[in-house]
Design an enzyme around this catalytic site. Structure first.
Site, mmCIF file in Angstrom:
data_model
loop_
_atom_site.group_PDB
_atom_site.id
_atom_site.type_symbol
_atom_site.label_atom_id
_atom_site.label_comp_id
_atom_site.label_asym_id
_atom_site.label_seq_id
_atom_site.Cartn_x
_atom_site.Cartn_y
_atom_site.Cartn_z
ATOM 1 N N SER A 21 19.081 26.598 -7.008
ATOM 2 C CA SER A 21 19.203 25.769 -5.696
ATOM 3 C C SER A 21 19.368 26.378 -4.569
ATOM 4 C CB SER A 21 20.433 24.622 -6.198
ATOM 5 O OG SER A 21 20.005 24.025 -7.296
ATOM 6 N N ARG A 44 26.337 24.306 0.591
ATOM 7 C CA ARG A 44 26.847 23.503 -0.265
ATOM 8 C C ARG A 44 26.836 21.991 -0.041
ATOM 9 N NH1 ARG A 44 29.193 24.655 -5.416
ATOM 10 N NH2 ARG A 44 28.815 26.712 -4.861
ATOM 11 N N HIS A 47 23.151 21.275 -0.803
ATOM 12 C CA HIS A 47 23.107 21.186 -2.228
ATOM 13 C C HIS A 47 23.545 19.930 -2.850
ATOM 14 C CE1 HIS A 47 24.733 22.542 -6.487
ATOM 15 N NE2 HIS A 47 23.396 22.787 -6.618
#
Lengths: 215, 215
Positions: A21, A44, A47
Site C-alpha cells: 500500500s 499513513r 493509507h
C-alpha cells in the site's frame, strides 16, 4: 505471448499489504512539498482514507512532528475527543513510553457540567482536559466545537498542549475551526477543508508513535 | 448597504449542526439515483466523511435497507471487524431492539487459531462470527481479507448474514473484495473503489438503526 493480468492472488499477510500500500501511495502521490519528517504522517493518513486529496490537504506547524515525538517519548497524555479515536490508537505502543490515551466526553462530571451550562460535552471535556494533560497531545477528529474551545483556552493562556492534531470533519464549522488553528503559533497538525475524522486522526497518532519508536 | 458576511456565529448545539449539515448535503449532492429508502444512509455516510464522491460510490442490493432494518428490529447481532467500529456504533439504540455489537478479532481463541493456521485474525474472526451470528448484520470497514472470507463462506453455504455492510478501505484488495460482494445475491451495502473505512461503516450502521426506530 499473453499475460493473464486479471489473476490477482489475495495477499493475506497484513505486513505485506501495508508495504504494498505504501509503495502504491509513493507511486501515485505526485508532487508535494511535505518534508521527510512530515511525509510518514501524510502517507499513513492516505493509507487510512485512500484519499490523496485529504492527505495532501494536511498542514503542519514547522515544530509539529518533533513536538509530537517529544511528547510521546516523555510519556505525556494523549487526549482524544471521542471513544472511536481511542479505540483505534495503538495504545500498547504509547504505553512503552509511559504515555496513554484519555477521553473525557463521557465522564459523569463532564456530562453534568454540560447540562448545567447548557453547552456541549465536547466543550466541557476540553476544559477538563487542559487541566489534566498539560504538554500532552490533543487530538480532535470530530467536534469543531472542541477544537474552537481549545483554541480559545490557548489564547487565554489556560492551555499549553505539546501538539494539537485538529482534524474535525464536517459541513458546519469544521473547516473554519481548522483555519483558526492554523493561525496559531503552537505545534499543530491540521488540514484545509471539510474532510477529516476519527480514522485519519488515528492514522496521524499512530504514525507519530511509530516515529517515536523508530527515529 | 453593506453586508458583513464574514461574521459567522458558531453553532454549538449538536442537533442544529446536524440539521444544517444535512441541509447542505441535500443542496450540494446533485444528481443521483438512490431510492428514498437508501438516501438516509448515503446522507449519513457523506455527513461522516464530508466526501460526496464516497457517498455517491455506494451500492445497494435491492433488499439491503429492508433487510438491515428487519435484522435490527428482530434483535440480531451486529458483527463488526474492529473495535473502532464498535466504539462508534450507537449501542444504546441497538439495545432497544435487543441487538448488540460483537467483535471477535481480539478473542483469545481467534488469536491462537490464526497463529496455528498462519493466517490473519480477521479471517479466523469471520469463521467464528458466522457460527455465532446467523442472520445478523456483518459490517466490515477495514480488512478486505475478512470480507473475502465472508464471501467464500456464503458461497460454500456456511454463512447466512441478514445484511453485509462491506466498506473496507485501502490500496490492496479493498476495491476487489467489494466488487466480489456486489456480485452476490444477498443483501449488501458496499461501494466502488478504494475508499471506505471505520467512520463510514459506523455511519451506515447508525443510519440503519435510526431507520429501524423511525420508519
Amino acid at each position: 505471448m499473453e499475460f493473464h493480468t486479471t489473476f490477482r492472488p489475495v495477499t493475506v499477510q497484513p505486513e505485506q499489504i501495508e508495504a504494498r500500500s505504501f509503495q502504491i501511495i509513493d507511486e501515485e502521490i505526485g508532487e508535494h512539498s511535505f518534508t521527510a519528517e512530515q511525509y510518514p504522517i501524510v502517507q499513513r493518513v492516505i493509507h487510512a482514507s485512500a484519499d490523496f486529496e485529504l492527505g495532501k490537504s494536511l498542514l503542519f506547524h514547522p515544530d509539529a512532528v518533533r513536538a509530537g515525538i517529544d511528547a510521546i517519548r516523555s510519556g505525556k497524555l494523549v487526549v482524544v475527543d471521542v471513544q472511536m479515536v481511542q479505540a483505534g490508537v495503538n495504545q500498547a505502543r504509547l504505553a512503552k513510553f509511559g504515555s496513554s490515551v484519555r477521553v473525557y466526553i463521557s465522564d459523569e462530571d463532564v456530562i453534568a457540567e454540560a447540562k448545567r451550562l447548557n453547552t456541549t460535552r465536547a466543550i466541557v471535556a476540553m476544559r477538563k482536559a487542559v487541566k489534566e494533560a498539560e504538554g500532552g497531545i490533543f487530538a480532535i477528529g470530530n467536534a469543531p466545537t472542541a477544537l474552537l474551545e481549545l483554541i480559545r483556552l490557548i489564547k487565554e493562556g489556560k492551555a499549553r498542549p505539546g501538539l494539537i492534531i485538529g482534524l474535525p470533519v464536517g459541513f458546519v464549522s469544521a473547516a473554519e475551526s481548522k483555519e483558526e488553528l492554523a493561525k496559531l503559533d503552537v505545534p499543530f497538525i491540521t488540514n484545509r477543508g471539510r474532510k477529516g475524522g476519527s480514522t485519519v486522526t488515528v492514522a496521524a497518532l499512530n504514525a507519530l508513535s511509530l516515529l517515536a519508536e523508530r527515529v
